[in-house]
Design a protein around this motif. Structure first.
Motif, PDB file in Angstrom:
ATOM      1  N   ALA A  72       0.830  -1.211   0.000  1.00 41.63           N
ATOM      2  CA  ALA A  72       0.000   0.000   0.000  1.00 41.63           C
ATOM      3  C   ALA A  72       0.864   1.261   0.000  1.00 41.63           C
ATOM      4  O   ALA A  72       0.599   2.210  -0.757  1.00 41.63           O
ATOM      5  N   LEU A  73       1.909   1.292   0.823  1.00 42.26           N
ATOM      6  CA  LEU A  73       2.780   2.467   0.872  1.00 42.26           C
ATOM      7  C   LEU A  73       3.496   2.693  -0.458  1.00 42.26           C
ATOM      8  O   LEU A  73       3.635   3.836  -0.915  1.00 42.26           O
ATOM      9  N   LEU A  74       3.947   1.616  -1.085  1.00 41.91           N
ATOM     10  CA  LEU A  74       4.609   1.738  -2.379  1.00 41.91           C
ATOM     11  C   LEU A  74       3.644   2.252  -3.444  1.00 41.91           C
ATOM     12  O   LEU A  74       3.986   3.130  -4.240  1.00 41.91           O
ATOM     13  N   ALA A  75       2.423   1.726  -3.459  1.00 38.17           N
ATOM     14  CA  ALA A  75       1.429   2.178  -4.438  1.00 38.17           C
ATOM     15  C   ALA A  75       1.118   3.657  -4.253  1.00 38.17           C
ATOM     16  O   ALA A  75       1.050   4.408  -5.235  1.00 38.17           O
ATOM     17  N   VAL A  76       0.940   4.092  -3.021  1.00 39.44           N
ATOM     18  CA  VAL A  76       0.652   5.506  -2.762  1.00 39.44           C
ATOM     19  C   VAL A  76       1.831   6.367  -3.211  1.00 39.44           C
ATOM     20  O   VAL A  76       1.641   7.413  -3.851  1.00 39.44           O
ATOM     21  N   ASP A  77       3.041   5.948  -2.918  1.00 40.90           N
ATOM     22  CA  ASP A  77       4.223   6.709  -3.308  1.00 40.90           C
ATOM     23  C   ASP A  77       4.328   6.825  -4.829  1.00 40.90           C
ATOM     24  O   ASP A  77       4.602   7.899  -5.365  1.00 40.90           O
ATOM     25  N   VAL A  78       4.099   5.716  -5.530  1.00 39.85           N
ATOM     26  CA  VAL A  78       4.194   5.736  -6.991  1.00 39.85           C
ATOM     27  C   VAL A  78       3.103   6.609  -7.589  1.00 39.85           C
ATOM     28  O   VAL A  78       3.350   7.397  -8.510  1.00 39.85           O
ATOM     29  N   LEU A  79       1.892   6.515  -7.064  1.00 48.17           N
ATOM     30  CA  LEU A  79       0.791   7.320  -7.589  1.00 48.17           C
ATOM     31  C   LEU A  79       0.981   8.810  -7.304  1.00 48.17           C
ATOM     32  O   LEU A  79       0.449   9.655  -8.019  1.00 48.17           O
ATOM     33  N   ARG A  80       1.769   9.141  -6.296  1.00 50.21           N
ATOM     34  CA  ARG A  80       2.086  10.547  -5.999  1.00 50.21           C
ATOM     35  C   ARG A  80       3.287  11.043  -6.795  1.00 50.21           C
ATOM     36  O   ARG A  80       3.711  12.177  -6.631  1.00 50.21           O
ATOM     37  N   GLY A  81       3.858  10.181  -7.624  1.00 49.41           N
ATOM     38  CA  GLY A  81       4.969  10.603  -8.482  1.00 49.41           C
ATOM     39  C   GLY A  81       6.328  10.120  -8.043  1.00 49.41           C
ATOM     40  O   GLY A  81       7.338  10.480  -8.642  1.00 49.41           O
ATOM     41  N   GLY A  82       6.390   9.331  -7.013  1.00 46.25           N
ATOM     42  CA  GLY A  82       7.676   8.820  -6.554  1.00 46.25           C
ATOM     43  C   GLY A  82       8.233   7.786  -7.518  1.00 46.25           C
ATOM     44  O   GLY A  82       7.501   7.072  -8.171  1.00 46.25           O
ATOM     45  N   ARG A  83       9.534   7.763  -7.629  1.00 45.35           N
ATOM     46  CA  ARG A  83      10.201   6.790  -8.505  1.00 45.35           C
ATOM     47  C   ARG A  83      11.416   6.238  -7.784  1.00 45.35           C
ATOM     48  O   ARG A  83      12.110   6.961  -7.081  1.00 45.35           O
ATOM     49  N   GLY A  84      11.677   4.967  -8.030  1.00 43.73           N
ATOM     50  CA  GLY A  84      12.875   4.357  -7.469  1.00 43.73           C
ATOM     51  C   GLY A  84      14.108   4.833  -8.211  1.00 43.73           C
ATOM     52  O   GLY A  84      14.060   5.166  -9.393  1.00 43.73           O
ATOM     53  N   GLN A  85      15.223   4.904  -7.519  1.00 41.91           N
ATOM     54  CA  GLN A  85      16.465   5.339  -8.155  1.00 41.91           C
ATOM     55  C   GLN A  85      17.102   4.162  -8.869  1.00 41.91           C
ATOM     56  O   GLN A  85      17.024   3.021  -8.421  1.00 41.91           O
ATOM     57  N   ALA A  86      17.757   4.445  -9.970  1.00 40.37           N
ATOM     58  CA  ALA A  86      18.447   3.421 -10.730  1.00 40.37           C
ATOM     59  C   ALA A  86      19.610   2.874  -9.929  1.00 40.37           C
ATOM     60  O   ALA A  86      20.263   3.601  -9.176  1.00 40.37           O
ATOM     61  N   GLU A  87      19.871   1.601 -10.096  1.00 40.57           N
ATOM     62  CA  GLU A  87      20.974   0.947  -9.404  1.00 40.57           C
ATOM     63  C   GLU A  87      22.291   1.446  -9.976  1.00 40.57           C
ATOM     64  O   GLU A  87      22.514   1.395 -11.180  1.00 40.57           O
ATOM     65  N   THR A  88      23.164   1.927  -9.128  1.00 38.65           N
ATOM     66  CA  THR A  88      24.462   2.409  -9.595  1.00 38.65           C
ATOM     67  C   THR A  88      25.608   1.614  -8.998  1.00 38.65           C
ATOM     68  O   THR A  88      26.757   1.820  -9.365  1.00 38.65           O
ATOM     69  N   GLY A  89      25.321   0.700  -8.097  1.00 38.67           N
ATOM     70  CA  GLY A  89      26.373  -0.011  -7.396  1.00 38.67           C
ATOM     71  C   GLY A  89      26.911  -1.221  -8.134  1.00 38.67           C
ATOM     72  O   GLY A  89      27.969  -1.722  -7.806  1.00 38.67           O
ATOM     73  N   GLU A  90      26.220  -1.702  -9.139  1.00 38.40           N
ATOM     74  CA  GLU A  90      26.666  -2.903  -9.834  1.00 38.40           C
ATOM     75  C   GLU A  90      27.633  -2.544 -10.955  1.00 38.40           C
ATOM     76  O   GLU A  90      27.459  -1.555 -11.654  1.00 38.40           O
ATOM     77  N   ASP A  91      28.609  -3.368 -11.142  1.00 36.16           N
ATOM     78  CA  ASP A  91      29.562  -3.189 -12.227  1.00 36.16           C
ATOM     79  C   ASP A  91      29.295  -4.284 -13.251  1.00 36.16           C
ATOM     80  O   ASP A  91      29.996  -5.292 -13.306  1.00 36.16           O
ATOM     81  N   ILE A  92      28.249  -4.102 -14.043  1.00 37.86           N
ATOM     82  CA  ILE A  92      27.812  -5.109 -15.002  1.00 37.86           C
ATOM     83  C   ILE A  92      27.963  -4.556 -16.403  1.00 37.86           C
ATOM     84  O   ILE A  92      27.546  -3.439 -16.686  1.00 37.86           O
ATOM     85  N   ASP A  93      28.546  -5.360 -17.261  1.00 39.39           N
ATOM     86  CA  ASP A  93      28.647  -4.993 -18.667  1.00 39.39           C
ATOM     87  C   ASP A  93      27.459  -5.602 -19.397  1.00 39.39           C
ATOM     88  O   ASP A  93      27.417  -6.808 -19.640  1.00 39.39           O
ATOM     89  N   LEU A  94      26.468  -4.777 -19.717  1.00 45.46           N
ATOM     90  CA  LEU A  94      25.245  -5.262 -20.337  1.00 45.46           C
ATOM     91  C   LEU A  94      25.448  -5.725 -21.761  1.00 45.46           C
ATOM     92  O   LEU A  94      24.571  -6.359 -22.336  1.00 45.46           O
ATOM     93  N   SER A  95      26.609  -5.447 -22.343  1.00 46.70           N
ATOM     94  CA  SER A  95      26.867  -5.919 -23.698  1.00 46.70           C
ATOM     95  C   SER A  95      27.307  -7.383 -23.708  1.00 46.70           C
ATOM     96  O   SER A  95      27.284  -8.027 -24.748  1.00 46.70           O
ATOM     97  N   GLU A  96      27.708  -7.910 -22.565  1.00 41.66           N
ATOM     98  CA  GLU A  96      28.116  -9.310 -22.456  1.00 41.66           C
ATOM     99  C   GLU A  96      26.885 -10.204 -22.366  1.00 41.66           C
ATOM    100  O   GLU A  96      25.897  -9.854 -21.712  1.00 41.66           O
ATOM    101  N   PRO A  97      26.933 -11.388 -22.978  1.00 41.33           N
ATOM    102  CA  PRO A  97      25.785 -12.308 -22.870  1.00 41.33           C
ATOM    103  C   PRO A  97      25.711 -12.936 -21.474  1.00 41.33           C
ATOM    104  O   PRO A  97      26.685 -12.934 -20.719  1.00 41.33           O
ATOM    105  N   ALA A  98      24.565 -13.476 -21.167  1.00 41.68           N
ATOM    106  CA  ALA A  98      24.371 -14.134 -19.872  1.00 41.68           C
ATOM    107  C   ALA A  98      25.202 -15.410 -19.813  1.00 41.68           C
ATOM    108  O   ALA A  98      25.459 -16.059 -20.831  1.00 41.68           O
ATOM    109  N   ASP A  99      25.618 -15.778 -18.626  1.00 41.32           N
ATOM    110  CA  ASP A  99      26.405 -16.994 -18.423  1.00 41.32           C
ATOM    111  C   ASP A  99      25.443 -18.149 -18.141  1.00 41.32           C
ATOM    112  O   ASP A  99      25.233 -18.534 -16.988  1.00 41.32           O
TER     113      ASP A  99
END
Length: 178
Positions: free
Chosen positions: A73-100
């Motif tokens: 319920a709290l997440l739904a209210v936050d999203v409907l009020r315009g809240g957005r989650g922040q993008a993950e910046t802590g991972e060091d992933i190369d998205l151009s590499e295929p999955a293992d």
């Protein structure tokens, strides 16, 4: 293209953008479904009503289910009020590499194999195979050390759950010898 054909595409893009901006509502819906499932299971649980003390076997599932509903319920209210989650910046992933997929399939095979072997071999043996197989799938090649660590982890886990916590785990044929 005419202006008439551009209008539905613009409306469709606007609808997609609106849902994309509120994609966290999907997480909220998932939490809601999980909360309802946990609560319904907890409240329909067949328990012995002659318990000691105020905390029974239903307490933790009810608290977890209610917590899931509150967070949904709290997440739904936050999203409907315009809240957005922040993008993950802590991972060091190369998205151009295929999955293992080799590692993923090895881990899935080890997990399924452990689930199949737990009844005939018992938890200590199946758990040791699970720990050792997971270490191998994730890249460890220390044949002199890994089986020993896996056996210690498995036996310790078995002893804690079966002996100390009173959660019965299948011992298998080796536990009769030990």
């Amino acid at each position: 293209m005419t202006a008439e054909t551009d209008v539905p595409e613009a409306g469709t893009a606007e609808r997609r953008s609106r849902w994309r901006d509120r994609s966290e509502l999907g997480v909220s819906a998932l939490l809601l479904v999980l909360g309802v499932l946990v609560l319904s299971d907890a409240l329909t649980m067949d328990v012995d009503l002659t318990q000691r003390g105020p905390v029974g076997p239903r307490t933790v599932p009810v608290v977890v289910g209610a917590g899931l509903l509150v967070v949904a319920a709290l997440l739904a209210v936050d999203v409907l009020r315009g809240g957005r989650g922040q993008a993950e910046t802590g991972e060091d992933i190369d998205l151009s590499e295929p999955a293992d997929w080799r590692t993923v399939l090895l881990l899935a095979g080890v997990f399924l194999g452990s689930a199949v072997l737990i009844d005939p071999l018992g938890f200590p043996a199946a758990g040791a195979l699970l720990f050792w197989g997971a270490a191998y799938a994730l890249g460890s090649r220390r044949i002199d050390r890994d089986p020993l660590i896996a056996a210690v982890l498995s036996l310790t886990t078995y002893a804690v759950f079966d002996k100390l916590l009173g959660v019965p785990l299948p011992g298998g044929p080796l536990m009769g010898v030990l």
